[in-house]
Design a protein around this motif. Sequence first.
Motif, PDB file in Angstrom:
ATOM      1  N   THR A   1      -2.418  12.997  36.434  1.00  0.00           N
ATOM      2  CA  THR A   1      -2.597  12.550  34.475  1.00  0.00           C
ATOM      3  C   THR A   1      -2.903  13.164  34.185  1.00  0.00           C
ATOM      4  O   THR A   1      -3.170  13.741  32.643  1.00  0.00           O
ATOM      5  CB  THR A   1      -3.673  11.483  34.673  1.00  0.00           C
ATOM      6  OG1 THR A   1      -5.034  11.735  35.748  1.00  0.00           O
ATOM      7  CG2 THR A   1      -3.538  10.309  35.469  1.00  0.00           C
TER       8      THR A   1
ATOM      9  N   ARG B   1      -3.867   7.333  39.689  1.00  0.00           N
ATOM     10  CA  ARG B   1      -3.520   7.343  38.809  1.00  0.00           C
ATOM     11  C   ARG B   1      -2.922   5.850  37.536  1.00  0.00           C
ATOM     12  O   ARG B   1      -2.971   5.987  36.309  1.00  0.00           O
ATOM     13  CB  ARG B   1      -1.785   7.677  39.314  1.00  0.00           C
ATOM     14  CG  ARG B   1      -0.791   8.071  37.671  1.00  0.00           C
ATOM     15  CD  ARG B   1       0.369   8.671  38.601  1.00  0.00           C
ATOM     16  NE  ARG B   1       1.074   7.995  39.552  1.00  0.00           N
ATOM     17  CZ  ARG B   1       2.023   7.042  38.204  1.00  0.00           C
ATOM     18  NH1 ARG B   1       2.107   7.211  37.253  1.00  0.00           N
ATOM     19  NH2 ARG B   1       3.025   6.030  39.131  1.00  0.00           N
TER      20      ARG B   1
ATOM     21  N   GLY C   1      -4.460   5.821  33.908  1.00  0.00           N
ATOM     22  CA  GLY C   1      -2.696   5.101  32.768  1.00  0.00           C
ATOM     23  C   GLY C   1      -3.205   4.120  32.580  1.00  0.00           C
ATOM     24  O   GLY C   1      -2.625   4.017  30.893  1.00  0.00           O
TER      25      GLY C   1
END
Lengths: 240, 244
Positions: free
Chosen positions: B50, B113, B117
């Motif tokens: 990220t 992630r 996200g």
Amino acid sequence: MIRMENVNKFFGDLHVLKNLNLEVAEGEKLVIIGPSGSGKSTAIRCMNFLEVPTSGSVYINGEKLTSKNRTKVVRDSISMVFQQFNLYPHMTVLKNLTLAPMKLHKKSKKDAEELAYHYLDIVGLREKAHVYPSTLSGGQQQRIAIARALCAQTKIILFDEPTSALDPETIQEVLDVMIKLAKENITMVVVTHEMGFARQVADRIVFMEDGQIIEEGEPEHFFTSAENDRVKQFLSKIIR
Amino acid sequence: MEGLFSLEAWEKVWTFRSTFLLGLLNSGRMALFALLLSLVLGIIFGLMATSSKKILRGISRVYVELIQNTPLVLQLCFLYYALAFSGNSMGIIATGTISLGVYHGAYMSEVVRAGIGSIPKGQFEAADSQGFNYIGKMYYVILPQSIKIILPPMANQVVNLIKNTSCLYIIGGADLISVTYSFVTGATTGGAYAPAYLVSGLLFFIVCFPLSTLASTWENSLKKRESRTVETQNTLAEGMVAKQ
Ligand SMILES: Nc1ncnc2c1ncn2[C@@H]1O[C@H](COP(=O)(O)OP(=O)(O)O)[C@@H](O)[C@H]1O
Ligand SMILES: [Mg+2]
């Protein structure tokens, strides 16, 4: 206080800011207007390096902003209020207001809370200190966001369309808070289409189109003697 | 070949019950250390995925894709035999721990992630605009919000990890499945296939079922609790106002 010199910004091939030059004096209230997509947000976001200019420089109090010093300069000098409020949903209002003062400005819990209540009084929401942001109306959330910005006690506050996401009936309560702020010696840069607010508060208005400033002047100039046809056309649409 | 209903076969399994428990213990211990390794790798590579730096995202991507698109058994054999032939074998348990840790680290990385996200961009920007550095932003703002999204799939990964200790049998490990296999093929103990595998399966189930149940109830209760706290806080605040 803020100076942008020959700032260019590209998103891929898209040239969004075109050699922008802009200076904001200490204590000045600057309003930025212009059609959607003209680069207003990008311009104001370059002032605190949320967007890093592709070329050109931004100076804050004479100090050139870099990716390295941005954290420190922003922490000490610049706050921001967003269109979507961006309060921290996992924290109460009070925690939202005291987080940065305690973790970044090294204030004690007691001092930070005192400060928070002071600014909650200013935005008229002391009684909401212990609720979570999701329980508040849009207008209330934005007033809390303004209080959060004030808690950092920076000399500059940036506003990117602070009332655009609000229901019509709550817009005025936010504008009223901003009008109150404008009486202080805070440097305010405000992207907005609220021309009534601009007329009342702005020292200067700049009109952006296609990544450039195409007209600027005192509010009265825009209401009475705007020169550019694009500007006149735009104003005729938004002034009610 | 002795059948499922052969009393003799069940007695054989019962006599050697400590063998099965030892296998379970080995599997559990290996799973625990592999889990710690996978968490560390998952957090590091998940954060890298990220990052705003292309190179870090690239490295993380390569790790995840390489690991996720080759079989665990292959990775295990590769590590074991490559090391064995280069003359510095480190033992079956260590090899298993590292392989499992690296393998599930890739899945943990994806979980981290996805969790990060799912947090709106505005939250990152608010923290940036206040002058938080990367660590402060992650620690105070982003991770506390993503943790409830991350935890349930992470618990599912733990279940997978425990089950995957069975892959060690390919290099002749000391895990539960390997032990079961030796048992049913052993010269003195051999033959009790059905009961042995049934017992072994039951042991796995006893460990894994509560975990996966936990994962799914966790997800629901976290969601419910969130809306409940909001209400409690609200009434609490109203009470305070009334008092003032
Ligand atoms: N992060 C981004 N990536 C790509 N294009 C962007 C990004 N942000 C803005 N733009 C584009 O830049 C132009 C100017 O956007 P913006 O500064 O948001 O305009 P305004 O605030 O005046 O509406 C638009 O065409 C927009 O689509
Ligand atoms: Mg905009």
